[in-house]
Design a protein around this motif. Structure first.
Motif, PDB file in Angstrom:
ATOM      1  N   GLU A 119      -3.463  -2.385  -5.657  1.00 26.19           N
ATOM      2  CA  GLU A 119      -4.335  -3.532  -5.936  1.00 26.19           C
ATOM      3  C   GLU A 119      -3.737  -4.816  -5.352  1.00 26.19           C
ATOM      4  OE1 GLU A 119      -4.821  -3.284 -10.165  1.00 26.19           O
ATOM      5  OE2 GLU A 119      -6.666  -2.112  -9.992  1.00 26.19           O
ATOM      6  N   ARG A 120      -2.411  -4.921  -5.377  1.00 24.53           N
ATOM      7  CA  ARG A 120      -1.764  -6.080  -4.752  1.00 24.53           C
ATOM      8  C   ARG A 120      -1.984  -6.062  -3.242  1.00 24.53           C
ATOM      9  NH1 ARG A 120      -1.017 -11.151  -4.218  1.00 24.53           N
ATOM     10  NH2 ARG A 120       1.032 -11.785  -3.394  1.00 24.53           N
ATOM     11  N   SER A 121      -1.940  -4.884  -2.636  1.00 26.78           N
ATOM     12  CA  SER A 121      -2.190  -4.798  -1.193  1.00 26.78           C
ATOM     13  C   SER A 121      -3.615  -5.244  -0.875  1.00 26.78           C
ATOM     14  CB  SER A 121      -1.950  -3.372  -0.685  1.00 26.78           C
ATOM     15  OG  SER A 121      -3.037  -2.514  -0.973  1.00 26.78           O
ATOM     16  N   ARG A 122      -4.523  -4.959  -1.783  1.00 30.36           N
ATOM     17  CA  ARG A 122      -5.921  -5.373  -1.571  1.00 30.36           C
ATOM     18  C   ARG A 122      -6.060  -6.888  -1.683  1.00 30.36           C
ATOM     19  NH1 ARG A 122     -11.329  -3.071  -4.684  1.00 30.36           N
ATOM     20  NH2 ARG A 122     -12.768  -3.466  -2.946  1.00 30.36           N
ATOM     21  N   GLU A 123      -5.323  -7.471  -2.627  1.00 30.29           N
ATOM     22  CA  GLU A 123      -5.321  -8.936  -2.752  1.00 30.29           C
ATOM     23  C   GLU A 123      -4.817  -9.589  -1.470  1.00 30.29           C
ATOM     24  OE1 GLU A 123      -2.882  -9.786  -6.096  1.00 30.29           O
ATOM     25  OE2 GLU A 123      -4.278  -8.918  -7.567  1.00 30.29           O
ATOM     26  N   LEU A 124      -3.912  -8.886  -0.775  1.00 29.64           N
ATOM     27  CA  LEU A 124      -3.349  -9.402   0.477  1.00 29.64           C
ATOM     28  C   LEU A 124      -4.174  -8.975   1.692  1.00 29.64           C
ATOM     29  CD1 LEU A 124       0.403  -8.792  -0.389  1.00 29.64           C
ATOM     30  CD2 LEU A 124      -0.739 -11.011  -0.198  1.00 29.64           C
ATOM     31  N   PHE A 125      -5.365  -8.458   1.410  1.00 27.25           N
ATOM     32  CA  PHE A 125      -6.373  -8.174   2.435  1.00 27.25           C
ATOM     33  C   PHE A 125      -6.042  -7.001   3.353  1.00 27.25           C
ATOM     34  CE2 PHE A 125      -7.060 -12.612   1.228  1.00 27.25           C
ATOM     35  CZ  PHE A 125      -8.409 -12.553   0.875  1.00 27.25           C
ATOM     36  N   ILE A 126      -5.445  -5.952   2.774  1.00 21.21           N
ATOM     37  CA  ILE A 126      -5.423  -4.702   3.522  1.00 21.21           C
ATOM     38  C   ILE A 126      -6.870  -4.235   3.654  1.00 21.21           C
ATOM     39  CG2 ILE A 126      -5.270  -3.033   1.611  1.00 21.21           C
ATOM     40  CD1 ILE A 126      -3.097  -1.595   3.311  1.00 21.21           C
ATOM     41  N   ALA A 127      -7.162  -3.395   4.623  1.00 15.64           N
ATOM     42  CA  ALA A 127      -8.536  -2.915   4.820  1.00 15.64           C
ATOM     43  C   ALA A 127      -9.067  -2.306   3.526  1.00 15.64           C
ATOM     44  CB  ALA A 127      -8.577  -1.888   5.947  1.00 15.64           C
ATOM     45  N   ASP A 128     -10.288  -2.698   3.139  1.00 19.23           N
ATOM     46  CA  ASP A 128     -10.883  -2.195   1.906  1.00 19.23           C
ATOM     47  C   ASP A 128     -10.913  -0.675   1.869  1.00 19.23           C
ATOM     48  OD1 ASP A 128     -11.382  -4.175   0.109  1.00 19.23           O
ATOM     49  OD2 ASP A 128     -13.429  -4.564   0.762  1.00 19.23           O
ATOM     50  N   ASP A 129     -11.227  -0.056   3.008  1.00 17.88           N
ATOM     51  CA  ASP A 129     -11.307   1.406   3.055  1.00 17.88           C
ATOM     52  C   ASP A 129      -9.993   2.036   2.612  1.00 17.88           C
ATOM     53  OD1 ASP A 129     -13.749   0.881   4.094  1.00 17.88           O
ATOM     54  OD2 ASP A 129     -13.427   1.864   6.023  1.00 17.88           O
ATOM     55  N   ASN A 140       0.825  -1.206   0.000  1.00 17.61           N
ATOM     56  CA  ASN A 140       0.000   0.000   0.000  1.00 17.61           C
ATOM     57  C   ASN A 140       0.863   1.260   0.000  1.00 17.61           C
ATOM     58  OD1 ASN A 140      -2.504   1.630   0.468  1.00 17.61           O
ATOM     59  ND2 ASN A 140      -1.491   2.014   2.421  1.00 17.61           N
ATOM     60  N   LEU A 141       1.845   1.302   0.902  1.00 15.29           N
ATOM     61  CA  LEU A 141       2.696   2.485   0.992  1.00 15.29           C
ATOM     62  C   LEU A 141       3.568   2.645  -0.249  1.00 15.29           C
ATOM     63  CD1 LEU A 141       3.729   2.335   4.756  1.00 15.29           C
ATOM     64  CD2 LEU A 141       2.120   3.914   3.675  1.00 15.29           C
ATOM     65  N   LYS A 142       4.045   1.538  -0.793  1.00 17.67           N
ATOM     66  CA  LYS A 142       4.801   1.606  -2.042  1.00 17.67           C
ATOM     67  C   LYS A 142       3.925   2.190  -3.143  1.00 17.67           C
ATOM     68  CE  LYS A 142       7.339  -1.166  -5.429  1.00 17.67           C
ATOM     69  NZ  LYS A 142       7.756  -2.540  -5.849  1.00 17.67           N
ATOM     70  N   GLY A 143       2.660   1.762  -3.178  1.00 14.84           N
ATOM     71  CA  GLY A 143       1.732   2.283  -4.181  1.00 14.84           C
ATOM     72  C   GLY A 143       1.493   3.775  -4.035  1.00 14.84           C
ATOM     73  N   VAL A 144       1.348   4.224  -2.789  1.00 14.92           N
ATOM     74  CA  VAL A 144       1.158   5.656  -2.542  1.00 14.92           C
ATOM     75  C   VAL A 144       2.375   6.446  -3.018  1.00 14.92           C
ATOM     76  CG1 VAL A 144       0.965   7.408  -0.727  1.00 14.92           C
ATOM     77  CG2 VAL A 144      -0.457   5.351  -0.622  1.00 14.92           C
ATOM     78  N   ALA A 145       3.570   5.968  -2.676  1.00 13.95           N
ATOM     79  CA  ALA A 145       4.801   6.663  -3.069  1.00 13.95           C
ATOM     80  C   ALA A 145       4.954   6.689  -4.591  1.00 13.95           C
ATOM     81  CB  ALA A 145       6.010   5.999  -2.418  1.00 13.95           C
ATOM     82  N   ARG A 149      -4.625  10.821   0.535  1.00 10.82           N
ATOM     83  CA  ARG A 149      -4.163   9.439   0.593  1.00 10.82           C
ATOM     84  C   ARG A 149      -4.428   8.842   1.970  1.00 10.82           C
ATOM     85  NH1 ARG A 149       0.607  10.768   3.402  1.00 10.82           N
ATOM     86  NH2 ARG A 149       1.723  12.502   2.489  1.00 10.82           N
ATOM     87  N   ASP A 150      -4.312   7.520   2.004  1.00  9.25           N
ATOM     88  CA  ASP A 150      -4.502   6.796   3.257  1.00  9.25           C
ATOM     89  C   ASP A 150      -3.311   5.879   3.459  1.00  9.25           C
ATOM     90  OD1 ASP A 150      -5.347   5.295   5.427  1.00  9.25           O
ATOM     91  OD2 ASP A 150      -7.435   5.381   4.827  1.00  9.25           O
ATOM     92  N   ASN A 151      -2.518   6.157   4.477  1.00 12.17           N
ATOM     93  CA  ASN A 151      -1.325   5.351   4.728  1.00 12.17           C
ATOM     94  C   ASN A 151      -1.600   4.124   5.582  1.00 12.17           C
ATOM     95  OD1 ASN A 151       0.205   7.070   3.235  1.00 12.17           O
ATOM     96  ND2 ASN A 151       0.987   8.213   4.962  1.00 12.17           N
ATOM     97  N   GLY A 152      -2.855   3.941   5.925  1.00 11.62           N
ATOM     98  CA  GLY A 152      -3.181   2.733   6.680  1.00 11.62           C
ATOM     99  C   GLY A 152      -2.834   2.828   8.137  1.00 11.62           C
ATOM    100  N   GLY A 155     -21.929   3.229   4.804  1.00  5.89           N
ATOM    101  CA  GLY A 155     -21.713   3.794   6.127  1.00  5.89           C
ATOM    102  C   GLY A 155     -20.279   4.119   6.449  1.00  5.89           C
ATOM    103  N   ARG A 156     -19.385   4.002   5.457  1.00  6.56           N
ATOM    104  CA  ARG A 156     -17.985   4.368   5.662  1.00  6.56           C
ATOM    105  C   ARG A 156     -17.852   5.886   5.559  1.00  6.56           C
ATOM    106  NH1 ARG A 156     -16.406  -0.336   7.839  1.00  6.56           N
ATOM    107  NH2 ARG A 156     -16.511  -2.072   6.375  1.00  6.56           N
ATOM    108  N   LYS A 157     -17.385   6.509   6.629  1.00  7.78           N
ATOM    109  CA  LYS A 157     -17.394   7.972   6.653  1.00  7.78           C
ATOM    110  C   LYS A 157     -16.103   8.550   7.238  1.00  7.78           C
ATOM    111  CE  LYS A 157     -22.438   8.147   6.931  1.00  7.78           C
ATOM    112  NZ  LYS A 157     -23.625   8.681   7.647  1.00  7.78           N
ATOM    113  N   GLY A 158     -14.982   7.935   6.887  1.00 13.17           N
ATOM    114  CA  GLY A 158     -13.706   8.478   7.338  1.00 13.17           C
ATOM    115  C   GLY A 158     -13.433   9.835   6.720  1.00 13.17           C
ATOM    116  N   ASP A 159     -12.604  10.614   7.370  1.00 11.29           N
ATOM    117  CA  ASP A 159     -12.320  11.972   6.902  1.00 11.29           C
ATOM    118  C   ASP A 159     -11.777  11.985   5.476  1.00 11.29           C
ATOM    119  OD1 ASP A 159     -13.170  12.965   9.300  1.00 11.29           O
ATOM    120  OD2 ASP A 159     -11.160  13.255  10.136  1.00 11.29           O
ATOM    121  N   ARG A 160     -10.840  11.091   5.183  1.00 10.69           N
ATOM    122  CA  ARG A 160     -10.231  11.095   3.848  1.00 10.69           C
ATOM    123  C   ARG A 160     -11.256  10.715   2.788  1.00 10.69           C
ATOM    124  NH1 ARG A 160      -6.269   8.551   7.089  1.00 10.69           N
ATOM    125  NH2 ARG A 160      -4.379   9.789   7.342  1.00 10.69           N
TER     126      ARG A 160
END
Length: 234
Positions: A136-146, A116-121, A231-234, A176-181
């Motif tokens: 997308e690879r981070s999502r395959e590895l089940f990082i939080a969907d948000d 995820n962080l590599k993707g952001v960078a 962005r969201d750094n998790g 119902g997902r309502k995070g600031d970002r």
């Protein structure tokens, strides 16, 4: 005497934990920084040092965070690497962040956070296709969907694909997902696709501002969203 010393140490630990709980409940990050600095002044503790570096990052002082994190880099674990990468991204040192993420992935090939962080960078350095693939690879590895969805939307925004951003974020919001970002990116994208009515409804219902029209007018004049907020750094 030894028993007495141990009891005193136990009391010190309890006192630290008690003060931590109070400051955390108040989200008083600067107070936590002062607490940890005082503790480290008395004795070195890697766990406390990490906490100090983390809260420096959270208050936006990435240079101090890296400074206090540096002694832990002699024997880094995954969490230390991740905090280092977050700080490098915040300082816009994207190449260093990418290299550090790759180092982490060599030792932890299934780290969704590292991808995820590599993707952001990658995305923030202009390599949008590579950034999208890493997230997308981070999502395959089940990082939080948000986290993944918000970062994919962030890439769409950077690429001026505001319709794609809305398609990613709106279902999350309706669930119902309502995070600031998420709210920040969704409102911005709605304004950019011309759906100011829906953007105004969200601003009002989520109490984002007392002046929705002013916010919409300001967003209309922004060429692109601030990546540091989007962005969201998790």
């Amino acid at each position: 005497m030894l028993s007495g010393c141990n009891n005193m140490q136990s009391m010190d630990d309890k006192s630290l934990s008690y003060k931590e709980d109070i400051l955390l409940s108040a989200k008083n990050y600067n107070g936590l920084i002062d607490l940890y600095r005082g503790w480290l002044k008395q004795k070195e503790d890697p766990k406390i040092r990490y906490k100090l570096a983390n809260y420096y990052y959270l208050v936006g002082d990435s240079k101090s965070s890296l400074y206090y994190l540096q002694p832990l880099m002699e024997k880094p674990d995954d969490t230390i690497y991740l905090l280092q990468i977050k700080n490098l991204i915040a300082l816009k040192e994207y190449d260093k962040a990418i290299r550090t993420a790759e180092m982490l992935l060599q030792r932890s090939p299934e780290s969704s956070d590292a991808y995820n962080l590599k993707g952001v960078a990658l995305a923030e350095s202009g390599r949008l296709t590579d950034g999208k693939a890493a997230i997308e690879r981070s999502r395959e590895l089940f990082i939080a969907d948000d986290v993944a969805i918000n970062n994919l939307a962030m890439i769409a925004i950077i690429d001026n694909r505001y319709d794609d951003s809305v398609r990613l974020l709106l279902p999350q919001y309706l669930r119902g997902r309502k995070g600031d970002r998420l709210l920040h990116n969704l409102v911005f994208s709605l304004v950019k696709v011309g759906d100011t009515r829906y953007a105004r409804d969200i601003i009002e219902s989520e109490k984002l501002s007392d002046n929705p029209d002013g916010i919409i007018e300001a967003l209309n004049q922004v060429n692109n969203i601030s990546n540091s907020k989007g962005r969201d750094n998790g």
